[in-house]
Motif scaffolding. Structure first.
Motif, mmCIF file in Angstrom:
data_model
loop_
_atom_site.group_PDB
_atom_site.id
_atom_site.type_symbol
_atom_site.label_atom_id
_atom_site.label_comp_id
_atom_site.label_asym_id
_atom_site.label_seq_id
_atom_site.Cartn_x
_atom_site.Cartn_y
_atom_site.Cartn_z
ATOM 1 N N ARG A 138 86.509 28.823 11.411
ATOM 2 C CA ARG A 138 86.770 28.488 12.765
ATOM 3 C C ARG A 138 85.317 27.852 13.094
ATOM 4 N NH1 ARG A 138 89.373 33.537 13.186
ATOM 5 N NH2 ARG A 138 87.301 34.614 13.881
ATOM 6 N N ALA A 139 84.267 28.293 12.745
ATOM 7 C CA ALA A 139 82.927 28.150 12.797
ATOM 8 C C ALA A 139 82.964 26.562 12.438
ATOM 9 C CB ALA A 139 81.964 28.663 12.397
ATOM 10 N N LYS A 140 83.523 26.306 11.124
ATOM 11 C CA LYS A 140 83.234 24.773 10.490
ATOM 12 C C LYS A 140 84.101 23.911 11.612
ATOM 13 C CE LYS A 140 82.554 25.949 5.745
ATOM 14 N NZ LYS A 140 83.145 26.098 4.447
ATOM 15 N N GLU A 141 85.333 24.391 12.027
ATOM 16 C CA GLU A 141 86.013 23.712 12.575
ATOM 17 C C GLU A 141 85.361 23.331 14.340
ATOM 18 O OE1 GLU A 141 89.598 25.716 13.426
ATOM 19 O OE2 GLU A 141 90.473 25.124 11.468
ATOM 20 N N GLN A 142 84.657 24.185 14.888
ATOM 21 C CA GLN A 142 83.889 24.156 16.082
ATOM 22 C C GLN A 142 82.732 23.011 15.853
ATOM 23 O OE1 GLN A 142 82.601 27.925 17.328
ATOM 24 N NE2 GLN A 142 84.615 28.638 17.885
ATOM 25 N N LEU A 143 81.961 23.190 14.288
ATOM 26 C CA LEU A 143 81.001 22.320 14.228
ATOM 27 C C LEU A 143 81.517 21.052 13.990
ATOM 28 C CD1 LEU A 143 78.361 21.726 13.305
ATOM 29 C CD2 LEU A 143 78.696 22.230 11.035
ATOM 30 N N ALA A 144 82.559 20.654 13.389
ATOM 31 C CA ALA A 144 83.444 19.385 13.112
ATOM 32 C C ALA A 144 83.632 18.709 14.653
ATOM 33 C CB ALA A 144 84.363 19.509 12.410
ATOM 34 N N SER A 145 84.248 19.531 15.551
ATOM 35 C CA SER A 145 84.534 19.110 16.773
ATOM 36 C C SER A 145 83.149 18.770 17.625
ATOM 37 C CB SER A 145 85.349 20.316 17.610
ATOM 38 O OG SER A 145 85.538 19.895 18.746
ATOM 39 N N ALA A 146 82.069 19.765 17.513
ATOM 40 C CA ALA A 146 80.878 19.405 18.260
ATOM 41 C C ALA A 146 80.084 17.825 17.560
ATOM 42 C CB ALA A 146 79.991 20.587 18.046
ATOM 43 N N GLU A 147 80.262 17.738 16.328
ATOM 44 C CA GLU A 147 79.850 16.516 15.745
ATOM 45 C C GLU A 147 80.731 15.405 16.262
ATOM 46 O OE1 GLU A 147 79.831 17.374 11.586
ATOM 47 O OE2 GLU A 147 77.846 18.262 11.555
ATOM 48 N N LYS A 148 81.957 15.440 16.452
ATOM 49 C CA LYS A 148 82.705 14.363 16.819
ATOM 50 C C LYS A 148 82.466 14.199 18.198
ATOM 51 C CE LYS A 148 87.499 12.875 17.352
ATOM 52 N NZ LYS A 148 89.125 13.394 16.982
ATOM 53 N N GLU A 149 82.269 14.924 19.084
ATOM 54 C CA GLU A 149 82.007 14.824 20.593
ATOM 55 C C GLU A 149 80.633 14.264 20.712
ATOM 56 O OE1 GLU A 149 82.091 17.303 24.731
ATOM 57 O OE2 GLU A 149 82.418 18.253 22.864
ATOM 58 N N LEU A 150 79.781 14.632 19.693
ATOM 59 C CA LEU A 150 78.508 14.194 19.853
ATOM 60 C C LEU A 150 78.387 12.582 19.355
ATOM 61 C CD1 LEU A 150 75.357 14.582 20.204
ATOM 62 C CD2 LEU A 150 75.222 15.345 17.662
ATOM 63 N N ALA A 151 79.170 12.327 18.368
ATOM 64 C CA ALA A 151 79.254 10.809 18.102
ATOM 65 C C ALA A 151 79.970 10.099 19.289
ATOM 66 C CB ALA A 151 80.087 10.793 16.821
ATOM 67 N N SER A 152 80.924 10.755 19.765
ATOM 68 C CA SER A 152 81.611 10.011 21.071
ATOM 69 C C SER A 152 80.263 9.901 22.059
ATOM 70 C CB SER A 152 82.747 10.694 21.702
ATOM 71 O OG SER A 152 83.368 10.118 22.850
ATOM 72 N N LEU A 153 79.731 10.942 22.427
ATOM 73 C CA LEU A 153 78.592 10.515 23.591
ATOM 74 C C LEU A 153 77.703 9.568 23.041
ATOM 75 C CD1 LEU A 153 78.022 14.342 24.542
ATOM 76 C CD2 LEU A 153 79.232 12.578 25.796
ATOM 77 N N ASP A 154 77.095 9.467 21.676
ATOM 78 C CA ASP A 154 76.391 8.715 21.290
ATOM 79 C C ASP A 154 76.789 7.086 21.473
ATOM 80 O OD1 ASP A 154 74.339 10.276 20.552
ATOM 81 O OD2 ASP A 154 75.097 10.568 18.401
ATOM 82 N N ALA A 155 78.157 6.846 21.147
ATOM 83 C CA ALA A 155 78.816 5.798 21.540
ATOM 84 C C ALA A 155 78.803 5.458 22.825
ATOM 85 C CB ALA A 155 80.244 5.720 20.828
ATOM 86 N N THR A 156 79.085 6.417 23.790
ATOM 87 C CA THR A 156 79.142 6.289 25.365
ATOM 88 C C THR A 156 77.840 5.902 25.758
ATOM 89 O OG1 THR A 156 80.757 7.678 25.321
ATOM 90 C CG2 THR A 156 79.737 7.221 27.323
ATOM 91 N N GLN A 157 76.834 6.461 25.148
ATOM 92 C CA GLN A 157 75.427 6.408 25.728
ATOM 93 C C GLN A 157 74.884 4.765 25.392
ATOM 94 O OE1 GLN A 157 72.181 8.514 23.564
ATOM 95 N NE2 GLN A 157 70.950 8.390 25.363
#
Length: 306
Positions: A138-157
């Protein structure tokens, strides 16, 4: 309109700045959350490793205890056989052998009990490993989701930064258009002053022309009335009216109006005597034909009189 576009651009620019600040805060929060998840994963991984080690140790201990139990069981069987033989051979010593059997059984009981404890510990350790594996997953899944959202935010920024740069360019162009418009306004203001001055001059000229035209019209009406009345059978036919000065001179018909306007004396009426001029004046007053200038020939040495 340019000021409205500038204000709108400034508002959009402010909105983009606020959005950029919000995105930066979100990225900061996600990075902190990612750091916490990394720490948690390390902790859970260590727990998993410890539990696995304990489980491995327990599993390694099981064969030894099983061997001990097997040895004791074999020993018990051997003793049972011996006991049977002895019991058959020596009925008298049965009680003693029975006591030995109970003793061996009692010795075997702690080992069996200890084996059961180790088995229970192994089951518990395996359960803990399973739970830790689930938690790690579960922790790995949460980390992958957070990294994906972070990448999306970087693209949006990045996209918002490009939009912000475009807005800044548009703002610069708008400022330059305002400067150009202000310069053009100054030039037009200068031209407006010159045009206003020229317009005033033209209006004054027009007013003078209108006044001259009206005066000429009034004189023409008076002159025409006198000439008409001086014809044969007219009221002034016998007062000695010779005619209009301009008519008596040699002026081309196409220039008559222009020359008469420029030279007002050409509309003067030439009469033979001053008395005739007076009768003409009385005629003009009587019929309301306006005013006219007369040139009595008998007074030429003294000049023309109205």
């Amino acid at each position: 309109k340019i000021h409205e576009e500038l204000n709108q651009t400034k508002e959009e620019f402010s909105a983009y700045e606020r959005r950029d600040i919000k995105l930066r805060e979100e990225i900061k929060h996600l990075k902190a959350q990612k750091k916490k998840l990394d720490t948690k994963i390390k902790t859970e991984t260590k727990k998993e490793a410890d539990a696995t080690t304990k489980g491995t140790e327990a599993e390694e201990s099981i064969p030894e205890f099983e061997k001990q139990a097997q040895d004791l069981a074999e020993n018990k069987a051997e003793q049972d056989e011996k006991l049977e033989a002895i019991f058959e051979e020596m009925k008298g010593v049965t009680d003693k052998l029975r006591l030995d059997l109970e003793k061996k059984t009692q010795e075997l009981a702690p080992v069996t009990q200890e084996r059961a404890v180790f088995q229970a510990n192994l089951d518990t350790a395996q359960t803990e490993v399973k739970l830790l594996e689930d938690s790690t997953t579960r922790a790995k899944e949460q980390l992958a989701s957070a990294e994906k959202e972070l990448a999306s935010l970087d693209a949006t920024q990045s996209s918002k930064r490009e939009e912000l740069a475009a807005c800044e360019d548009e703002l610069t162009e708008a400022k330059q258009r305002i400067i150009d418009a202000e310069n053009e306004e100054k030039q037009l203001s200068g031209q407006e002053g010159l045009l206003a001055k020229r317009n005033n001059e033209l209006v004054a000229t027009l007013e003078e022309a209108k006044a001259a035209l009206q005066s000429s019209g009034a004189r023409s009406q008076a002159v025409a009335g006198i000439i008409k009345a001086s014809k044969q059978g007219g009221e002034l036919s016998k007062v000695g009216v010779l005619g209009r000065l301009g008519d008596l001179a040699s002026i081309s018909e196409e220039y008559d109006v222009a020359v008469s306007t420029a030279c007002g004396s050409l509309d003067n009426i030439v009469v033979q005597t001053t008395a005739g001029a007076q009768k003409c004046l009385n005629f003009l007053r009587k019929h309301g034909l306006g005013r006219a200038s007369f040139i009595p020939l008998d007074k030429m040495k003294k000049g023309a009189h109205d």
